[in-house]
Design an enzyme around this catalytic site. Structure first.
Site, PDB file in Angstrom:
ATOM      1  NE  ARG A 157      -3.393   2.592   2.497  1.00  0.00           N
ATOM      2  CZ  ARG A 157      -3.938   3.226   3.524  1.00  0.00           C
ATOM      3  NH1 ARG A 157      -3.687   2.815   4.763  1.00  0.00           N
ATOM      4  NH2 ARG A 157      -4.705   4.275   3.334  1.00  0.00           N
ATOM      5  CG  HIS A 158      -0.790   4.894  -0.882  1.00  0.00           C
ATOM      6  ND1 HIS A 158      -0.963   5.615   0.284  1.00  0.00           N
ATOM      7  CD2 HIS A 158      -2.022   4.496  -1.260  1.00  0.00           C
ATOM      8  CE1 HIS A 158      -2.241   5.673   0.579  1.00  0.00           C
ATOM      9  NE2 HIS A 158      -2.909   5.000  -0.328  1.00  0.00           N
ATOM     10  N   GLY A 159       2.624   4.857   0.809  1.00  0.00           N
ATOM     11  CA  GLY A 159       3.016   5.398   2.102  1.00  0.00           C
ATOM     12  C   GLY A 159       2.049   6.469   2.612  1.00  0.00           C
ATOM     13  CB  ALA A 192       4.047   1.857   4.424  1.00  0.00           C
TER      14      ALA A 192
END
Length: 474
Positions: free
Chosen positions: A91-93, A398
């Site tokens: 997952r994106h930060g 994240a």
């Protein structure tokens, strides 16, 4: 919280009676204590921010050292096993709020600015004085902390699997088309350092929404869940229920606002602003002072209800729509096994893909993880106190789900030659079929045989031909 006026006035009388230098020392100590306690205001709440949680909530050791591999760093595998392939879904930060959340926060803040400051409302005065620094142009973009999340994660994975992340190994890097994911992918690559720029070419981040945003491409999910208000009836009922009503009244009272001027969405925005300030700036926001730990648990449940009914076990289509990604993972694992058996080099030793909480959550539900005996509903908040489905523990910023395929020598049977490990947020997961953190690849494929053979994305996601109501279909 009640204010104990008698205690505070007693304290001031005793200070006045002291010698000036002693009084100054006590006041200085009190100020230091207050500064030490301030972070605790968000620390008491920080475990309940759901999908807006910092990654450090699931790995507290990273607060001390962002490159630490933690207490479970040692490999649980036999020495004779070597990793062949790593597939990481990230997952994106840490990101900024979306434009919609920023708009709602602006509306709430403007209301506080319009009201005359009342002595009885210190919280309202503090929040009116708070600087509204979020702008709609930030709209869910990756924050500087989000870049650090990804760079540090890349360095930890490289330290954990040095053979796979050795210089000049091929890295396939893909991402959703969302800016925060593309930037997260670039930050992950940068975290690995220059040894990964194969020759003079930098590893490009390929956009792959069909895998990272499969939910957008599933017509049945979009029509019957995403765009269907009825599908979120449990969420709406909880917003109007007694637990939320209590939080609403308490916040209205703290802000000296009529309760009619607030609703569950505005209260949730105030709560999430506390979470954003902690995750993005590592500060305790004055917005945190509106909530107790008990309030935080209620607001976490509201977030989890939405995740459950929109991305988790609420409706079958939520998880079934992720089968295209699940099958892709196993197709690459199959190919690596085939190449290894033929003594060929592994063509894709490292596959890293960046998506969303909405990418990981359905996939974990498809695999049967974090499933409670009883569904999450508006009327069973108390019974779900110890639920497994807590989105902040599963998909914080994240978040990462990693599949590692190993080739093992010195095995008793050929079946044991290829083994798999799964890590969620860098911790080994127990497989359902074995209750172990390692499985033969054959056993794992056998356990998920139905999904691998019978989940055809086009058919699964096709809208029903007959005219039936959405709820009947779901």
């Amino acid at each position: 919280r009640r204010r104990h006026c008698s205690a505070s006035s007693c304290g001031s009388r005793s200070l006045a009676a002291m010698a000036p230098h002693r009084a100054a020392a006590v006041l200085a100590s009190a100020a230091i204590l207050l500064l030490l306690l301030l972070p605790l205001a968000s620390a008491g709440l920080s475990g309940y921010f759901g999908t807006k949680s910092r990654y450090e909530e699931v790995n507290p050791h990273l607060l001390r050292d962002p490159l630490s591999l933690g207490p479970a760093a040692g490999s649980r595998l036999p020495a004779a096993c070597a990793p062949l392939q790593l597939r990481a879904l990230l997952r994106h930060g840490t990101r900024y709020p979306t434009a919609g959340q920023i708009r709602r926060l602006g509306q709430l803040h403007a209301r506080l600015l319009r009201r005359p400051a009342a002595a009885a409302c210190p919280a309202a005065a503090d929040l009116a004085a708070w600087q509204m620094w979020y702008e709609e142009s930030l709209d869910g973009r990756l924050a500087p902390q989000g870049r650090r999340d990804m760079e540090h994660l890349a360095r930890r994975l490289a330290a954990r699997f040095p053979a796979l992340f050795a210089a000049r190994r091929r890295l396939a890097l893909a991402s959703s088309s969302k800016h925060r994911c593309l930037q997260s992918g670039a930050a992950f690559r940068d975290g690995l350092g220059p040894s990964f720029s194969l020759g003079s070419d930098e590893v490009e981040v390929e956009v792959n929404d069909s895998l990272m945003r499969f939910f957008d491409h599933c017509a049945k999910f979009v029509a019957l869940v995403e765009d269907n208000d009825v599908a979120m009836c449990q969420v709406d009922a909880f917003k109007e229920g007694p637990e939320m009503r209590k939080v609403l009244e308490k916040v209205a009272s703290a802000l000296c606002l009529p309760v009619e001027e607030l609703n569950a969405d505005l209260v949730q925005v105030a709560f999430l602003t506390c979470s954003y300030e902690l995750a993005i700036k590592n500060v305790t926001s004055p917005w945190c002072s509106l909530f107790s730990e008990e309030d935080a648990k209620v607001l976490e449940y509201l977030n989890d209800l939405k995740q459950y009914w929109k991305r988790g076990y609420g409706y079958d289509i939520n998880s079934r729509s992720s089968c295209i990604l699940f099958q892709d993972i196993f197709q690459h694992l199959d190919k690596a096994v085939e190449e290894s058996r033929s003594s060929k080099p592994i063509s894709s030793p490292l596959i890293v893909q960046v998506g969303h909480a909405e990418t990981l959550q359905p996939l974990l539900a498809l695999m049967g993880f974090f499933k409670d005996d009883e569904p999450l509903k508006a009327n069973n908040y108390i019974r779900q106190t110890h639920r497994k489905f807590r989105s902040g523990r599963i998909v914080p910023y994240a978040a990462n789900l990693v599949f590692v395929l190993y080739h093992c020598d010195q095995v008793k049977t050929s079946k044991e030659e290829y083994q798999v490990q799964m890590l969620l947020n860098e911790k080994p997961m127990l497989f359902h079929h074995s209750n172990e953190t390692i499985s033969t690849y054959e056993d794992l494929k056998d356990y998920y045989k139905d999904i691998l053979e019978n989940c055809h994305f086009k058919e699964v996601c096709a809208l029903p031909k007959i005219n039936i109501t959405a709820v009947d279909e779901l």
